[in-house]
Write a protein that holds these residues in place. Structure first.
Motif, PDB file in Angstrom:
ATOM      1  N   ALA A  87       0.865  -1.174   0.000  1.00 17.45           N
ATOM      2  CA  ALA A  87       0.000   0.000   0.000  1.00 17.45           C
ATOM      3  C   ALA A  87       0.902   1.225   0.000  1.00 17.45           C
ATOM      4  N   ALA A  88       0.674   2.135  -0.930  1.00 13.53           N
ATOM      5  CA  ALA A  88       1.459   3.366  -0.972  1.00 13.53           C
ATOM      6  C   ALA A  88       1.116   4.227   0.240  1.00 13.53           C
ATOM      7  N   VAL A  89       2.142   4.804   0.859  1.00 10.07           N
ATOM      8  CA  VAL A  89       1.907   5.681   1.999  1.00 10.07           C
ATOM      9  C   VAL A  89       1.307   6.983   1.471  1.00 10.07           C
ATOM     10  N   PRO A  90       0.156   7.384   1.965  1.00  5.29           N
ATOM     11  CA  PRO A  90      -0.479   8.608   1.435  1.00  5.29           C
ATOM     12  C   PRO A  90       0.275   9.860   1.847  1.00  5.29           C
ATOM     13  N   GLY A  91      -0.026  10.954   1.155  1.00  2.00           N
ATOM     14  CA  GLY A  91       0.597  12.228   1.476  1.00  2.00           C
ATOM     15  C   GLY A  91       1.897  12.439   0.728  1.00  2.00           C
ATOM     16  N   THR A  92       2.503  13.582   0.955  1.00  2.00           N
ATOM     17  CA  THR A  92       3.760  13.939   0.299  1.00  2.00           C
ATOM     18  C   THR A  92       4.715  14.549   1.309  1.00  2.00           C
ATOM     19  N   ASP A  93       5.987  14.538   0.959  1.00  3.77           N
ATOM     20  CA  ASP A  93       7.028  15.221   1.731  1.00  3.77           C
ATOM     21  C   ASP A  93       7.835  16.061   0.757  1.00  3.77           C
ATOM     22  N   PRO A  94       7.946  17.371   1.007  1.00  2.83           N
ATOM     23  CA  PRO A  94       8.620  18.243   0.042  1.00  2.83           C
ATOM     24  C   PRO A  94      10.122  18.056   0.064  1.00  2.83           C
ATOM     25  N   PRO A  95      10.798  18.427  -1.007  1.00  2.00           N
ATOM     26  CA  PRO A  95      12.261  18.385  -1.019  1.00  2.00           C
ATOM     27  C   PRO A  95      12.821  19.551  -0.208  1.00  2.00           C
ATOM     28  N   PRO A  96      14.058  19.476   0.227  1.00  2.52           N
ATOM     29  CA  PRO A  96      14.667  20.586   0.969  1.00  2.52           C
ATOM     30  C   PRO A  96      14.762  21.840   0.102  1.00  2.52           C
ATOM     31  N   ARG A  97      14.774  22.989   0.737  1.00  5.77           N
ATOM     32  CA  ARG A  97      14.899  24.259   0.017  1.00  5.77           C
ATOM     33  C   ARG A  97      16.378  24.575  -0.207  1.00  5.77           C
ATOM     34  N   ARG A  98      16.892  23.963  -1.218  1.00  9.27           N
ATOM     35  CA  ARG A  98      18.279  24.190  -1.608  1.00  9.27           C
ATOM     36  C   ARG A  98      18.386  23.858  -3.078  1.00  9.27           C
ATOM     37  N   ARG A  99      19.521  24.134  -3.661  1.00 11.81           N
ATOM     38  CA  ARG A  99      19.692  23.818  -5.072  1.00 11.81           C
ATOM     39  C   ARG A  99      19.856  22.311  -5.248  1.00 11.81           C
ATOM     40  N   ALA A 112       2.724  10.442  -3.600  1.00  7.27           N
ATOM     41  CA  ALA A 112       1.847   9.301  -3.326  1.00  7.27           C
ATOM     42  C   ALA A 112       1.474   8.526  -4.581  1.00  7.27           C
ATOM     43  N   GLY A 113       1.843   9.027  -5.761  1.00  6.80           N
ATOM     44  CA  GLY A 113       1.494   8.331  -6.995  1.00  6.80           C
ATOM     45  C   GLY A 113       2.124   9.004  -8.190  1.00  6.80           C
ATOM     46  N   GLY A 114       1.848   8.442  -9.363  1.00  6.04           N
ATOM     47  CA  GLY A 114       2.399   9.003 -10.582  1.00  6.04           C
ATOM     48  C   GLY A 114       3.773   8.437 -10.903  1.00  6.04           C
ATOM     49  N   PRO A 115       4.368   8.871 -12.005  1.00  7.34           N
ATOM     50  CA  PRO A 115       5.703   8.406 -12.379  1.00  7.34           C
ATOM     51  C   PRO A 115       6.744   8.828 -11.333  1.00  7.34           C
ATOM     52  N   TYR A 129       9.990  10.109  -5.549  1.00  4.97           N
ATOM     53  CA  TYR A 129       9.962   8.686  -5.200  1.00  4.97           C
ATOM     54  C   TYR A 129       8.697   8.403  -4.392  1.00  4.97           C
ATOM     55  N   MET A 130       8.379   7.137  -4.244  1.00  8.30           N
ATOM     56  CA  MET A 130       7.224   6.686  -3.453  1.00  8.30           C
ATOM     57  C   MET A 130       7.700   5.775  -2.331  1.00  8.30           C
ATOM     58  N   VAL A 131       6.894   5.684  -1.285  1.00  8.79           N
ATOM     59  CA  VAL A 131       7.140   4.739  -0.193  1.00  8.79           C
ATOM     60  C   VAL A 131       5.946   3.800  -0.098  1.00  8.79           C
ATOM     61  N   GLU A 132       6.237   2.517  -0.015  1.00  5.18           N
ATOM     62  CA  GLU A 132       5.200   1.491   0.113  1.00  5.18           C
ATOM     63  C   GLU A 132       5.489   0.635   1.341  1.00  5.18           C
ATOM     64  N   VAL A 133       4.435   0.169   1.980  1.00  3.53           N
ATOM     65  CA  VAL A 133       4.560  -0.741   3.116  1.00  3.53           C
ATOM     66  C   VAL A 133       3.615  -1.905   2.886  1.00  3.53           C
ATOM     67  N   GLU A 134       4.115  -3.111   3.038  1.00  5.62           N
ATOM     68  CA  GLU A 134       3.252  -4.280   2.890  1.00  5.62           C
ATOM     69  C   GLU A 134       2.187  -4.271   3.986  1.00  5.62           C
ATOM     70  N   ARG A 135       0.969  -4.499   3.596  1.00  7.75           N
ATOM     71  CA  ARG A 135      -0.131  -4.546   4.561  1.00  7.75           C
ATOM     72  C   ARG A 135       0.097  -5.706   5.540  1.00  7.75           C
ATOM     73  N   GLY A 136      -0.174  -5.445   6.812  1.00  2.06           N
ATOM     74  CA  GLY A 136      -0.047  -6.492   7.822  1.00  2.06           C
ATOM     75  C   GLY A 136       1.252  -6.472   8.590  1.00  2.06           C
ATOM     76  N   LEU A 137       2.194  -5.600   8.223  1.00  5.71           N
ATOM     77  CA  LEU A 137       3.448  -5.506   8.970  1.00  5.71           C
ATOM     78  C   LEU A 137       3.259  -4.632  10.208  1.00  5.71           C
ATOM     79  N   PRO A 138       4.003  -4.910  11.288  1.00  5.56           N
ATOM     80  CA  PRO A 138       3.811  -4.172  12.543  1.00  5.56           C
ATOM     81  C   PRO A 138       4.584  -2.849  12.590  1.00  5.56           C
ATOM     82  N   PHE A 139       4.476  -2.051  11.537  1.00  4.20           N
ATOM     83  CA  PHE A 139       5.141  -0.755  11.483  1.00  4.20           C
ATOM     84  C   PHE A 139       4.145   0.297  10.996  1.00  4.20           C
ATOM     85  N   ALA A 140       4.207   1.477  11.587  1.00  6.81           N
ATOM     86  CA  ALA A 140       3.344   2.571  11.153  1.00  6.81           C
ATOM     87  C   ALA A 140       3.865   3.117   9.828  1.00  6.81           C
TER      88      ALA A 140
END
Length: 265
Positions: free
Chosen positions: A98-110, A157-160, A116-127
């Motif tokens: 399952a893709a982790v919802p939401g986004t995280d912006p890149p740092p404000r620098r050059r 959370a999605g897209g290329p 990239y995306m982050v996925e976690v297998e359903r049923g694992l004991p991690f938030a």
């Protein structure tokens, strides 16, 4: 003749031979032995995780009131860092990401922005949100792959995307990494996905000597390094920092543990 008969008695004294016995050379650690060491370390860590009592909600407060014992060592702190709590990881979970919802912006620098995306297998004991936050922190650390304005990482959370970071049970890791034989123990990069074995995420690896926090940083940087086109490297010299693309899960090969591509920042 009498003198000849006495000589064997002088030669038969055993202490002289014991003093001059050669010592056996120490066995060298080879990469082929890494699997056995890793499996044994995993078994020991699992046993410790099962046996270790989980603290009650008021345990920390009680400890503070009583004060620490003189000379007591906190087992949850390794190399000056508080370690993640023990977690039991199942051999298999649902087998679906399952893709982790939401986004995280890149740092404000050059620097070029890498999505990239982050996925976690359903049923694992991690938030999933905590896992995604840790991955994002590691990728944008000044010691990471984006050092000096090379790259900036943005979680979507999605897209290329350039790559995916996927927390996977040992069984799903084995499936996703084929034809590489991960034996339920190690991680891999396969087809644009950094497949992180949840067993290693929870337990670390023997070469890191209980520093699970540092090992998690290594695991992210190593597998994402493959996604960025980096290959494996060897230890440059005994006692030096291991390049992050050394297979440090199996062995340090004489080097020192190092989770960062650019440890000096």
């Amino acid at each position: 003749m009498q003198e000849l008969k006495e000589r064997p008695a002088r030669r038969s004294a055993p202490p002289a031979r014991r003093r001059h016995r050669r010592r056996r050379p120490r066995a060298r650690a080879w990469a082929a032995a890494g699997w056995a060491v890793l499996a044994a370390a995993s078994a020991a860590l699992v046993a410790w995780t099962v046996a270790a009592p989980h603290p009650r909600p008021d345990a920390s407060a009680a400890g503070t009131a009583a004060g620490p014992r003189a000379g007591a060592r906190d087992p949850a702190v390794v190399n000056g860092r508080r370690q993640p709590p023990p977690v039991r990881v199942p051999r298999a979970a649902t087998g679906r990401y399952a893709a982790v919802p939401g986004t995280d912006p890149p740092p404000r620098r050059r620097g070029f922005v890498v999505q990239y995306m982050v996925e976690v297998e359903r049923g694992l004991p991690f938030a999933p949100e905590r896992f995604a936050a840790e991955v994002h922190r590691v990728l944008n650390d000044p010691r990471g792959w984006g050092r000096g304005g090379r790259l900036r990482f943005q979680r979507v959370a999605g897209g290329p995307v350039r790559f995916r970071v996927a927390l996977s049970s040992p069984a799903l890791t084995d499936r996703m990494c084929r034809p590489l034989d991960t034996r339920g123990q190690v991680s891999c990069h396969a087809r644009g996905r950094a497949v992180l074995n949840a067993r290693r995420w929870a337990q670390g690896a023997a070469p890191y000597r209980g520093d699970v926090a540092a090992y998690r940083e290594y695991l992210v940087n190593h597998e994402v390094g493959h996604a960025l086109g980096r290959g494996h490297r060897g230890c440059p010299a005994p006692g030096r920092r291991a390049p992050v693309m050394v297979q440090q899960t199996l062995s340090l090969y004489g080097c020192r543990a190092n989770p960062w591509p650019y440890p000096r920042g």
